[in-house]
Write an enzyme that holds these catalytic residues in place. Structure first.
Site, PDB file in Angstrom:
ATOM      1  N   SER A  17       0.931  -1.269  -0.006  1.00  0.00           N
ATOM      2  CA  SER A  17      -0.070  -0.106   0.147  1.00  0.00           C
ATOM      3  C   SER A  17       0.910   1.521   0.002  1.00  0.00           C
ATOM      4  O   SER A  17       1.618   1.464   0.992  1.00  0.00           O
ATOM      5  CB  SER A  17      -0.978  -0.226   1.179  1.00  0.00           C
ATOM      6  OG  SER A  17      -1.556   1.262   1.264  1.00  0.00           O
ATOM      7  N   HIS A  42      -1.297  -1.094  -4.220  1.00  0.00           N
ATOM      8  CA  HIS A  42      -2.642  -1.107  -3.514  1.00  0.00           C
ATOM      9  C   HIS A  42      -2.450   0.674  -3.167  1.00  0.00           C
ATOM     10  O   HIS A  42      -1.834   1.259  -2.752  1.00  0.00           O
ATOM     11  CB  HIS A  42      -2.544  -1.551  -2.080  1.00  0.00           C
ATOM     12  CG  HIS A  42      -4.026  -1.430  -1.293  1.00  0.00           C
ATOM     13  ND1 HIS A  42      -5.129  -2.103  -1.602  1.00  0.00           N
ATOM     14  CD2 HIS A  42      -4.301  -0.553  -0.444  1.00  0.00           C
ATOM     15  CE1 HIS A  42      -5.973  -1.637  -0.683  1.00  0.00           C
ATOM     16  NE2 HIS A  42      -5.658  -0.676  -0.038  1.00  0.00           N
ATOM     17  N   ASP A  44      -4.698   3.839  -1.898  1.00  0.00           N
ATOM     18  CA  ASP A  44      -5.790   4.267  -1.163  1.00  0.00           C
ATOM     19  C   ASP A  44      -6.108   5.557  -1.535  1.00  0.00           C
ATOM     20  O   ASP A  44      -5.517   6.653  -1.042  1.00  0.00           O
ATOM     21  CB  ASP A  44      -5.351   4.276   0.634  1.00  0.00           C
ATOM     22  CG  ASP A  44      -5.073   2.994   0.935  1.00  0.00           C
ATOM     23  OD1 ASP A  44      -5.861   2.112   0.888  1.00  0.00           O
ATOM     24  OD2 ASP A  44      -3.901   2.626   1.475  1.00  0.00           O
ATOM     25  N   MET A  46      -8.723   8.400  -0.440  1.00  0.00           N
ATOM     26  CA  MET A  46      -9.510   8.797   0.801  1.00  0.00           C
ATOM     27  C   MET A  46      -9.924  10.468   0.454  1.00  0.00           C
ATOM     28  O   MET A  46      -9.115  11.272  -0.123  1.00  0.00           O
ATOM     29  CB  MET A  46      -8.590   9.028   2.015  1.00  0.00           C
ATOM     30  CG  MET A  46      -8.171   7.685   2.348  1.00  0.00           C
ATOM     31  SD  MET A  46      -6.999   7.887   3.715  1.00  0.00           S
ATOM     32  CE  MET A  46      -6.274   6.006   3.943  1.00  0.00           C
ATOM     33  N   HIS A  75      -8.398   1.267  -3.799  1.00  0.00           N
ATOM     34  CA  HIS A  75      -9.390   1.069  -2.505  1.00  0.00           C
ATOM     35  C   HIS A  75     -10.152   2.435  -2.258  1.00  0.00           C
ATOM     36  O   HIS A  75      -9.293   3.407  -1.931  1.00  0.00           O
ATOM     37  CB  HIS A  75      -8.371   0.756  -1.480  1.00  0.00           C
ATOM     38  CG  HIS A  75      -9.046   0.479  -0.244  1.00  0.00           C
ATOM     39  ND1 HIS A  75      -8.537   0.271   1.139  1.00  0.00           N
ATOM     40  CD2 HIS A  75     -10.390   0.607   0.208  1.00  0.00           C
ATOM     41  CE1 HIS A  75      -9.391   0.359   1.917  1.00  0.00           C
ATOM     42  NE2 HIS A  75     -10.559   0.327   1.363  1.00  0.00           N
ATOM     43  N   MET A  77     -11.863   5.127  -0.669  1.00  0.00           N
ATOM     44  CA  MET A  77     -12.575   5.266   1.005  1.00  0.00           C
ATOM     45  C   MET A  77     -13.211   6.684   0.724  1.00  0.00           C
ATOM     46  O   MET A  77     -12.789   7.672   1.407  1.00  0.00           O
ATOM     47  CB  MET A  77     -11.238   5.262   1.973  1.00  0.00           C
ATOM     48  CG  MET A  77     -10.999   3.535   2.746  1.00  0.00           C
ATOM     49  SD  MET A  77      -9.447   3.769   3.250  1.00  0.00           S
ATOM     50  CE  MET A  77      -8.386   3.577   1.468  1.00  0.00           C
ATOM     51  N   MET A 146     -11.339  -5.038   6.267  1.00  0.00           N
ATOM     52  CA  MET A 146     -10.502  -4.136   7.122  1.00  0.00           C
ATOM     53  C   MET A 146     -10.071  -4.605   8.428  1.00  0.00           C
ATOM     54  O   MET A 146     -11.089  -4.802   9.231  1.00  0.00           O
ATOM     55  CB  MET A 146     -11.286  -2.645   7.295  1.00  0.00           C
ATOM     56  CG  MET A 146     -11.479  -1.818   6.052  1.00  0.00           C
ATOM     57  SD  MET A 146     -10.040  -1.526   4.977  1.00  0.00           S
ATOM     58  CE  MET A 146      -8.805  -0.709   5.998  1.00  0.00           C
ATOM     59  N   ASP A 184      -6.522  -5.644   5.223  1.00  0.00           N
ATOM     60  CA  ASP A 184      -5.860  -4.186   5.074  1.00  0.00           C
ATOM     61  C   ASP A 184      -5.785  -3.711   6.515  1.00  0.00           C
ATOM     62  O   ASP A 184      -6.730  -3.201   7.183  1.00  0.00           O
ATOM     63  CB  ASP A 184      -6.492  -3.454   3.923  1.00  0.00           C
ATOM     64  CG  ASP A 184      -5.953  -2.338   3.825  1.00  0.00           C
ATOM     65  OD1 ASP A 184      -4.848  -1.777   4.291  1.00  0.00           O
ATOM     66  OD2 ASP A 184      -6.679  -1.427   2.923  1.00  0.00           O
TER      67      ASP A 184
HETATM   68  C1  DX5 Z   1      -5.891   2.336   5.819  1.00  0.00           C
HETATM   69  C2  DX5 Z   1      -5.543   1.890   4.337  1.00  0.00           C
HETATM   70  C3  DX5 Z   1      -4.472   0.882   4.161  1.00  0.00           C
HETATM   71  C4  DX5 Z   1      -3.044   1.309   5.130  1.00  0.00           C
HETATM   72  C5  DX5 Z   1      -2.657   0.118   5.618  1.00  0.00           C
HETATM   73  O1  DX5 Z   1      -7.035   2.804   5.825  1.00  0.00           O
HETATM   74  O2  DX5 Z   1      -6.427   1.325   3.573  1.00  0.00           O
HETATM   75  O3  DX5 Z   1      -4.312   0.331   2.880  1.00  0.00           O
HETATM   76  O4  DX5 Z   1      -2.091   1.583   4.028  1.00  0.00           O
HETATM   77  O5  DX5 Z   1      -1.463   0.537   6.443  1.00  0.00           O
HETATM   78  P1  DX5 Z   1      -0.804  -0.302   7.285  1.00  0.00           P
HETATM   79  O6  DX5 Z   1      -0.542  -1.839   6.653  1.00  0.00           O
HETATM   80  O7  DX5 Z   1       0.435   0.493   7.700  1.00  0.00           O
HETATM   81  O8  DX5 Z   1      -1.655  -0.630   8.533  1.00  0.00           O
HETATM   82 ZN    ZN Z   2      -6.278   0.300   1.710  1.00  0.00          ZN
END
Ligand code: DX5
Ligand code: ZN
Length: 229
Positions: A17, A42, A44, A46, A75, A77, A146, A184
């Site tokens: 990620s 991956h 993210d 947001m 992903h 969010m 999650m 994740d």
């Molecule tokens: C969190 C993200 C993850 C994040 C995980 O909301 O969706 O993908 O990068 O990070 P680690 O592996 O550090 O918990």
């Molecule tokens: Zn993620």
């Protein structure tokens, strides 16, 4: 027609990620992860509404598409993800994951992702029950459970999610569904065996890879660890 990479079924996918990567040299970090043997990247997304943090948009996805041949596991969010499905398809997302909590019309959203020739992902927050998937299992390619509340990297794995993971795996096996089971949040050397033993075959890993001393070495060690289980 867009080509969507299909993962081999017998292998655990390692999806670093980039949330925890060095953004000043993101392309290089992604290339490094690819060369070390990562299977997907991956990303993210947001929006500061559904989750408190703000990160990337489609332009980053499009830019990374040019530097890696790995599938992009995007992903979302974000609230109202239905507004952005076509935009992420155009940007080059191979897997597009939406949160169930953001979609009152989830069946329509999942169908649209498929029509856009992406693999269909759905994610559940820790507090969201697996039972809410009952009507939509047939529409899913990737289930992302999650194991932290989404928003930030580097959080602690929520142990009570292990039961949910095992239940999801049981449903997938019993009903012979062709669904990748992903986790994740808080995935590291200690938690990897816990989730693999419960049927997870797609590991999203942020800080444990990108905050490590040696990204290449860490990915290689994770791969070895996956082979042993
Ligand atoms: C969190 C993200 C993850 C994040 C995980 O909301 O969706 O993908 O990068 O990070 P680690 O592996 O550090 O918990
Ligand atoms: Zn993620």
């Amino acid at each position: 027609m867009r080509k969507v990479e299909i993962m081999r079924d017998n292998k655990v996918v390692i999806a670093p990620s980039i949330l925890s990567a060095n953004f000043a040299c993101l392309g290089e970090q992604v290339k490094l992860a690819e060369e070390a043997g990562a299977d997907a990247i991956h990303i993210d997304v947001m929006d500061g509404h559904f989750v408190p943090n703000i990160t990337f948009g489609p332009d980053i996805v499009a830019a990374l598409k040019k530097v890696t041949s790995l599938p992009l596991d995007v992903h979302l969010m974000i609230d109202n993800p239905e507004r952005y499905l076509a935009i992420y398809a155009k940007a080059g997302a191979d897997y597009l994951t939406v949160h169930l909590e953001t979609c009152p019309h989830i069946q329509r959203v999942l169908e649209e992702i498929r029509e856009l020739k992406m693999k269909v992902g759905i994610s559940l927050n820790p507090g969201t029950s697996l039972t809410l998937l009952e009507e939509i299992w047939p529409y899913i390619d990737l289930l992302l459970i999650m194991t932290v509340n989404p928003g930030f990297g580097g959080q602690k794995f929520i142990k009570s999610m292990l039961n949910k993971i095992a239940k999801a795996n049981q449903i997938i096996q019993e009903r012979k569904l062709n669904i990748r089971l992903s986790v994740d949040g808080g995935i590291n050397q200690e938690t990897i065996p816990w989730v693999l033993e419960r049927g997870v075959d797609w590991l999203v890993i942020g800080s444990y890879i990108f905050k490590s001393q040696d990204i290449t070495q860490t990915i290689k060690e994770i791969k070895k660890q996956c082979l042993k289980i």
